[in-house]
Design a protein around this motif. Structure first.
Motif, short mmCIF file in Angstrom:
data_model
loop_
_atom_site.label_atom_id
_atom_site.label_comp_id
_atom_site.label_asym_id
_atom_site.label_seq_id
_atom_site.Cartn_x
_atom_site.Cartn_y
_atom_site.Cartn_z
N VAL A 126 20.34 2.28 -16.01
CA VAL A 126 19.47 2.09 -17.17
C VAL A 126 18.81 3.43 -17.48
O VAL A 126 18.12 3.98 -16.62
CB VAL A 126 18.38 1.03 -16.90
N SER A 127 19.01 3.93 -18.68
CA SER A 127 18.40 5.21 -19.07
C SER A 127 17.77 5.09 -20.45
O SER A 127 18.45 4.74 -21.42
CB SER A 127 19.46 6.33 -19.08
N ARG A 128 16.46 5.30 -20.54
CA ARG A 128 15.71 5.32 -21.79
C ARG A 128 15.71 3.97 -22.50
O ARG A 128 15.37 3.89 -23.68
CB ARG A 128 16.27 6.41 -22.73
N LEU A 129 16.03 2.91 -21.79
CA LEU A 129 16.11 1.59 -22.41
C LEU A 129 14.74 0.97 -22.65
O LEU A 129 14.50 0.32 -23.68
CB LEU A 129 16.97 0.67 -21.54
N PHE A 130 13.83 1.13 -21.70
CA PHE A 130 12.54 0.46 -21.80
C PHE A 130 11.63 1.05 -22.87
O PHE A 130 10.55 0.53 -23.12
CB PHE A 130 11.85 0.47 -20.43
N LEU A 131 12.06 2.12 -23.52
CA LEU A 131 11.30 2.69 -24.63
C LEU A 131 11.24 1.75 -25.83
O LEU A 131 10.29 1.77 -26.61
CB LEU A 131 11.92 4.01 -25.09
N ILE A 132 12.27 0.90 -26.00
CA ILE A 132 12.39 0.15 -27.25
C ILE A 132 12.61 -1.35 -27.07
O ILE A 132 12.61 -2.07 -28.06
CB ILE A 132 13.54 0.72 -28.11
N ARG A 152 22.33 -2.22 -6.19
CA ARG A 152 21.34 -1.19 -6.49
C ARG A 152 21.28 -0.90 -7.99
O ARG A 152 22.29 -1.04 -8.69
CB ARG A 152 21.66 0.10 -5.73
N CYS A 153 20.12 -0.46 -8.45
CA CYS A 153 20.00 -0.04 -9.84
C CYS A 153 19.27 1.30 -9.91
O CYS A 153 18.43 1.61 -9.06
CB CYS A 153 19.30 -1.09 -10.71
N PHE A 154 19.63 2.07 -10.93
CA PHE A 154 19.01 3.37 -11.20
C PHE A 154 18.37 3.29 -12.57
O PHE A 154 19.04 2.95 -13.56
CB PHE A 154 20.07 4.47 -11.17
N ILE A 155 17.07 3.58 -12.65
CA ILE A 155 16.34 3.52 -13.91
C ILE A 155 15.70 4.87 -14.17
O ILE A 155 15.01 5.42 -13.30
CB ILE A 155 15.25 2.42 -13.87
N ALA A 156 15.91 5.42 -15.37
CA ALA A 156 15.30 6.69 -15.76
C ALA A 156 14.57 6.50 -17.08
O ALA A 156 15.16 6.02 -18.05
CB ALA A 156 16.36 7.79 -15.90
N GLU A 157 13.28 6.86 -17.10
CA GLU A 157 12.47 6.75 -18.31
C GLU A 157 11.72 8.05 -18.54
O GLU A 157 11.14 8.61 -17.60
CB GLU A 157 11.47 5.59 -18.16
N GLN A 190 7.67 3.78 -33.21
CA GLN A 190 7.43 4.84 -32.24
C GLN A 190 7.89 4.39 -30.86
O GLN A 190 7.62 3.27 -30.45
CB GLN A 190 5.94 5.17 -32.21
N ALA A 191 8.61 5.26 -30.17
CA ALA A 191 9.05 4.95 -28.81
C ALA A 191 7.82 4.80 -27.90
O ALA A 191 6.90 5.60 -27.97
CB ALA A 191 9.96 6.05 -28.28
N ASP A 192 7.82 3.76 -27.10
CA ASP A 192 6.67 3.44 -26.25
C ASP A 192 6.89 4.00 -24.85
O ASP A 192 7.58 3.39 -24.03
CB ASP A 192 6.49 1.92 -26.22
N VAL A 193 6.30 5.15 -24.58
CA VAL A 193 6.46 5.81 -23.29
C VAL A 193 5.48 5.21 -22.28
O VAL A 193 4.28 5.09 -22.57
CB VAL A 193 6.21 7.33 -23.43
N MET A 194 5.98 4.85 -21.11
CA MET A 194 5.13 4.26 -20.08
C MET A 194 4.42 5.33 -19.26
O MET A 194 4.99 6.38 -18.96
CB MET A 194 5.98 3.41 -19.13
N THR A 195 3.18 5.04 -18.88
CA THR A 195 2.49 5.87 -17.90
C THR A 195 3.09 5.61 -16.53
O THR A 195 3.79 4.60 -16.32
CB THR A 195 0.99 5.56 -17.87
N ALA A 196 2.83 6.49 -15.58
CA ALA A 196 3.35 6.31 -14.23
C ALA A 196 2.87 4.99 -13.61
O ALA A 196 3.67 4.26 -13.01
CB ALA A 196 2.97 7.50 -13.35
#
Length: 250
Positions: A126-132, A152-157, A190-196
């Motif tokens: 999953v890459s950049r998916l949770f933005l939208i 296993r899963c790999f997520i990049a945001e 607007q893309a919704d960027v998550m805080t850490a």
């Protein structure tokens, strides 16, 4: 007519920016976004490579960047890219065909409700998916559901609000110049960027057997494994910082 009720046809679902601006998003994926293929390989597969028949999903695959990269690097696996944009899926299929990748397929689908059976997938990218996406926890719950025990899963945001919002903002601007009036698309303005902390909270909403959270200057990552019967492991903050430093040098 007397005594007869006429049903109204269902409202047409909003169009997607990723349909009208598929070419632009594919261009961004190819030349603007970071390529995480080496990190994905290390996170998801053992040193001697994945076992033959390993099933990998790329969710929100767009033009199929990672599905094709992984299929080409590991011909013994089978990758499937899932996306809602049919135009991007056509680009993904063309990409796979141009590379003669018989072990790479693509499917139209909603990541909020995957067609795959529970406990059936070995690895997910999953890459950049949770933005939208509309419901992040629902998507992560689906990821957890379809992964097999030990999967296993790999997520990049992204973490940079300004830089991350440029592609989607440009797509909205391009829509103003099209023949269709802007404002009818289902994607956010607007893309919704998550805080850490928000990213960590989202990841921990599922009962993972192992969780690794890693950060660098532009991205935050989660590498998660579904419980295979062992005690859950969550890395300490100091370990995350150490791993973040090692990843930023790649």
């Amino acid at each position: 007519m007397p005594g007869r009720t006429l049903a109204h046809p269902p409202a047409h679902p909003p169009d997607s920016l990723f349909e009208s601006c598929a070419w632009f998003y594919a261009l961004c994926r190819e030349y603007l976004f970071r390529d995480h293929t080496p990190e994905i390989s290390r996170a998801l597969f053992p040193l001697d490579g994945p076992a033959p028949g390993t099933r990998v999903l790329e969710l929100g695959c767009g033009p199929g960047f990672y599905a094709c990269r992984l299929s080409q690097e590991y011909p013994q696996i089978h990758t499937t890219g899932v996306d809602l944009s049919r135009r991007l899926l056509e680009r993904a299929k063309s990409r796979a065909a141009s590379r003669s990748l018989q072990n790479c397929t693509f499917a139209h689908g909603d990541v909020h409700s995957l067609a795959d059976a529970s406990d059936s997938i070995d690895a997910i990218v999953v890459s950049r998916l949770f933005l939208i996406v509309a419901d992040r926890e629902a998507v992560l719950s689906e990821i957890f559901r379809v992964l097999r025990p030990g999967g296993r899963c790999f997520i990049a945001e992204p973490t940079s609000g300004f830089r991350t919002r440029i592609p989607l903002s440009c797509m909205w601007l391009l829509s103003l110049m099209s023949s269709s009036p802007a404002g009818k698309y289902r994607e956010p303005r607007q893309a919704d960027v998550m805080t850490a902390p928000d990213f960590a909270s989202l990841i921990r909403s599922q009962e993972w057997g192992e969780v690794e959270l890693q950060y660098d200057g532009w991205y935050q990552y989660a590498v998660c494994a579904k419980d295979s019967g062992k005690d859950p492991v969550v890395l300490a903050d100091s370990d995350r910082i150490e791993r973040s430093i090692s990843w930023s040098t790649v």
